[in-house]
Design a protein around this motif. Sequence first.
Motif, mmCIF file in Angstrom:
data_model
loop_
_atom_site.group_PDB
_atom_site.id
_atom_site.type_symbol
_atom_site.label_atom_id
_atom_site.label_comp_id
_atom_site.label_asym_id
_atom_site.label_seq_id
_atom_site.Cartn_x
_atom_site.Cartn_y
_atom_site.Cartn_z
ATOM 1 N N ARG A 1 -8.299 -0.725 -2.204
ATOM 2 C CA ARG A 1 -7.760 0.337 -3.067
ATOM 3 C C ARG A 1 -8.522 1.639 -2.860
ATOM 4 O O ARG A 1 -7.925 2.714 -2.796
ATOM 5 C CB ARG A 1 -7.845 -0.106 -4.528
ATOM 6 N N THR B 1 -3.200 -6.268 -14.817
ATOM 7 C CA THR B 1 -1.832 -6.685 -15.155
ATOM 8 C C THR B 1 -0.809 -6.136 -14.163
ATOM 9 O O THR B 1 0.384 -6.257 -14.380
ATOM 10 C CB THR B 1 -1.454 -6.196 -16.571
ATOM 11 N N MET B 2 -1.309 -5.530 -13.087
ATOM 12 C CA MET B 2 -0.396 -4.992 -12.060
ATOM 13 C C MET B 2 -0.597 -5.765 -10.753
ATOM 14 O O MET B 2 -1.637 -6.386 -10.545
ATOM 15 C CB MET B 2 -0.662 -3.495 -11.857
ATOM 16 N N ASP C 1 0.829 -2.794 -6.156
ATOM 17 C CA ASP C 1 0.780 -1.633 -7.058
ATOM 18 C C ASP C 1 -0.633 -1.064 -7.137
ATOM 19 O O ASP C 1 -0.823 0.155 -7.155
ATOM 20 C CB ASP C 1 1.262 -2.019 -8.461
ATOM 21 N N ARG D 1 -1.059 0.904 -3.979
ATOM 22 C CA ARG D 1 -0.266 2.150 -3.974
ATOM 23 C C ARG D 1 -0.910 3.192 -4.906
ATOM 24 O O ARG D 1 -0.923 4.379 -4.593
ATOM 25 C CB ARG D 1 1.178 1.893 -4.401
ATOM 26 N N LEU D 2 -1.434 2.729 -6.032
ATOM 27 C CA LEU D 2 -2.113 3.674 -6.933
ATOM 28 C C LEU D 2 -3.394 4.198 -6.308
ATOM 29 O O LEU D 2 -3.831 5.306 -6.625
ATOM 30 C CB LEU D 2 -2.391 3.008 -8.275
ATOM 31 N N GLY D 3 -3.985 3.402 -5.419
ATOM 32 C CA GLY D 3 -5.175 3.871 -4.702
ATOM 33 C C GLY D 3 -4.892 5.131 -3.903
ATOM 34 O O GLY D 3 -5.773 5.963 -3.681
ATOM 35 N N THR E 1 -16.831 0.155 -7.946
ATOM 36 C CA THR E 1 -17.877 -0.195 -8.927
ATOM 37 C C THR E 1 -18.175 -1.693 -8.888
ATOM 38 O O THR E 1 -17.402 -2.483 -8.339
ATOM 39 C CB THR E 1 -17.426 0.180 -10.350
ATOM 40 N N ASP F 1 -13.058 -2.729 -11.621
ATOM 41 C CA ASP F 1 -12.116 -1.904 -12.393
ATOM 42 C C ASP F 1 -10.698 -1.907 -11.830
ATOM 43 O O ASP F 1 -10.065 -0.854 -11.666
ATOM 44 C CB ASP F 1 -12.641 -0.463 -12.493
ATOM 45 N N LEU F 2 -10.209 -3.104 -11.533
ATOM 46 C CA LEU F 2 -8.831 -3.226 -11.031
ATOM 47 C C LEU F 2 -7.838 -3.135 -12.188
ATOM 48 O O LEU F 2 -8.221 -3.260 -13.346
ATOM 49 C CB LEU F 2 -8.660 -4.572 -10.323
ATOM 50 N N PHE F 3 -6.570 -2.925 -11.833
ATOM 51 C CA PHE F 3 -5.519 -2.939 -12.854
ATOM 52 C C PHE F 3 -4.985 -4.373 -12.916
ATOM 53 O O PHE F 3 -4.060 -4.739 -12.187
ATOM 54 C CB PHE F 3 -4.417 -1.942 -12.506
ATOM 55 N N SER G 1 -18.009 -3.657 -11.358
ATOM 56 C CA SER G 1 -17.023 -4.419 -12.137
ATOM 57 C C SER G 1 -15.628 -4.329 -11.525
ATOM 58 O O SER G 1 -14.672 -4.855 -12.095
ATOM 59 C CB SER G 1 -16.993 -3.899 -13.578
ATOM 60 N N LEU H 1 -15.443 5.474 -4.810
ATOM 61 C CA LEU H 1 -16.461 4.559 -5.356
ATOM 62 C C LEU H 1 -15.808 3.225 -5.709
ATOM 63 O O LEU H 1 -14.748 3.193 -6.327
ATOM 64 C CB LEU H 1 -17.086 5.185 -6.611
#
Lengths: 344, 240
Positions: free
Chosen positions: B148, B92-93, B97, B100-102, B84, B88-90, B86, B82
Motif C-alpha cells: 500500500r 473492513t476493506m 481497495d 487502490r487507496l494507497g 507503521t 494501520d490497514l483498512f 501497527s 511510512l
Amino acid sequence: MDSTIALFLVQDGLINGAIYALLAVCFVLLFAVTRIIFIPQGDFVAFAGLTLAALEMGVAPGSALLLVCLGVACALFDLAGLRNWPPAGWLLRRLGAYLALPLVLWLGVRDLAPMDLPVWADICLTLVIVVPMGPFTYRLAFEPMRNASILALLITSVGVHLVMMGLGLLFFGAEGYRSTPIWGGTILLGPMMIQGQSALLMVCTLVILGLLWCFFTRTLAGKALQAAAVSARGAELVGISVETAGRRAFVLAGLIAAIAGILIAPITTLYYDSGFLIGLKGFVAAIVAGFASFPGAVFSAIVLGIIEAFAAFWASAFKEVIVFGLVLPILLWRSLTNPHDEEH
Amino acid sequence: MTVLLSVEDAAVSYGAVEAVRGVALQVASGSVATIIGANGAGKTSLLSALGGLLPMRGRVIYDGHDITRLGTADRVAAGLALVTESRDLFGTMTVEDNLRLGAYTRTRAEAAQGIEEVFGRFPKLKERRTQLAGTLSGGERQMLATGRALMSRPSVLMLDEPSLGLAPLIVRDIFHIITELRNDGIGVLLVEQNARAALQTADHAYVMELGRFVMQGAAAEMMHDQRLVETYLGISGAGN
C-alpha cells in the motif's frame, strides 16, 4: 382499526421513516468520519425548508445572510490561525469559499428572490445556500478541537444546535411556513391514495440512498471517506487528509439535510426549531444501528417512522414518549452485549 | 546516489519527556539506512515524527524542500511514505481497495500500473485481492502495508519494525523485498529490533539509545564493532 387505516398509517410511517433514514445516514457518516454526533443535523433540514418557502414567497431568505456571517467567521478563524504567510492559491481558495461565495449569493438572492423564479431555480438556490453551512459549521466549531474526546465533541454539538436555533429565530422569525408541493398530483395504489409530494419524497430517498451506496462502494472519493472512518491514521498514511475527509462528510451531510428539508417543506409546516425533533428521530435510528451500519440505520429509521405513525393513532399524546422511550431498552441491550470504552 | 531525506537536529517530546533529541540522519536514493536500538530508545517516535504523525522540532529536508511543517498526507503526496509498526490497514476493506487507496495521491494510470507492480512483488496479495484486510495473516498484513505504501510511488520508504511478530521465513522474504526496493532506486529508512538482519540489509546504520544516536557508520563495519556485537548482536547472534 381496519386494513385501510393500517395501510394509511404504514404509508405515513414510511414517509416519516424516509426522512429519518436520510438523517440517520448522515449521523452515521459524520460520526464514522469525524467522531461527531452532529445534533444540529435537523436544523439544516428546517433551514432548507424555510429557505425554499421564503424564495417561493419572493423574499430573500435570512439563511443567505446567515451564510455570510458564518463565512466571515470562518475566514477570521483561518486568518487568526496562520503562523506564516500562506501560498497565494490557498488564500484565494479559502477567501473565495468563505467570503466571495456567500456574499455573491446574498447579493444575488436579494435581486433574484422577487423575480418569481421557477421552482427548480428556487431549489437550486436553496441548495447552494444551505449546503455550505455544513462545512462552515465544521470549520468553526469542530476543526479547532479535532483531538477532543467524543464527549467534548458531543457537548460542542449540543452547543452548536442551541446557537443554530437562536440564529434560526433571528434570521427566519418565529412564524411557521410551508412551501408548495413540487408534485401536486395524487397516485391511486389499490385502496390507497398517495400524495404526489409523498411519492416524490420516497423516490428521492431511495435514489439518494442508492447514490450514496454507489458513492461509497464504487468511487475512490467514497472509499477514501470510508477509509478515514475505518482508520484515521491509515488514511493519513495513504495521503487522505482527515480534515478534508471531515469537510467532505459535512458537505455530504449538508446536501442530504437540505434535500430532506426541500422534500418535507410542502408536507409539514416548518418552524425555525422544527429540525430538532426531526433530527432527534434520525439520531435514535442511528443509535439503534450502533452508529456503525448504514443499512441498519435506514432499516431502524423506517421501523421508527412506522411505530411513530401507529403510536400517533393509538396514543397521540404519548407519541414522542413512545418513540424516544424505545431508545432506552435498546441502549441497555447494546451496553450489555457490546461493552466499549468511551472512545470507541 | 543523491541524498533524498535529510533530518537536522530532530527532537520529539511527549509533554515534559523528551523521547528524541538532537538527531541528524540522511537517506540517499537506492540505499538502506537502518536505526537499531532497544525498546523505548525513541526509534518509533522518530519515524512517526518524520512521517508527520507526531509534532517535532528541528528540520526535515526532502528532495531539497523543507517539509517540516507538512502534515502526513502532504508528505505522502510529496513521495515520503511510512509503514507503521501497527500497519494501520483498512481492516473492513478488501486487499485491492487498500492498495487502490494507497495510490490516492496518484493518477488512475499510475494506480493501475502500481497495482500490477505490487502484485508482481507480492503474488500472495494477488491471490487474496478480494479478501478483507482484517482477515489476513501477520505476514500478509505486512506485505499489504508495504504494498500500500509503494502504491504512492515513494522515493523514500520508512518501515517501522517490518519483522515484528513474523515467522523467520516471512522475515527473510521481507528483507529480500527491502533489498529489491533498494535496487530499484528507492531510499529505505528501516527501524528494526532484529539488528543482525537489519545490518545485513542496510548500507548505513544508526544506533539509538535514550533518544540519541550514539553510534553511526557503514552497516558492514558496524557488524564487527565489539560494543555493538555485545549489546545488540550477542543474543540475536546466538539465536540465529
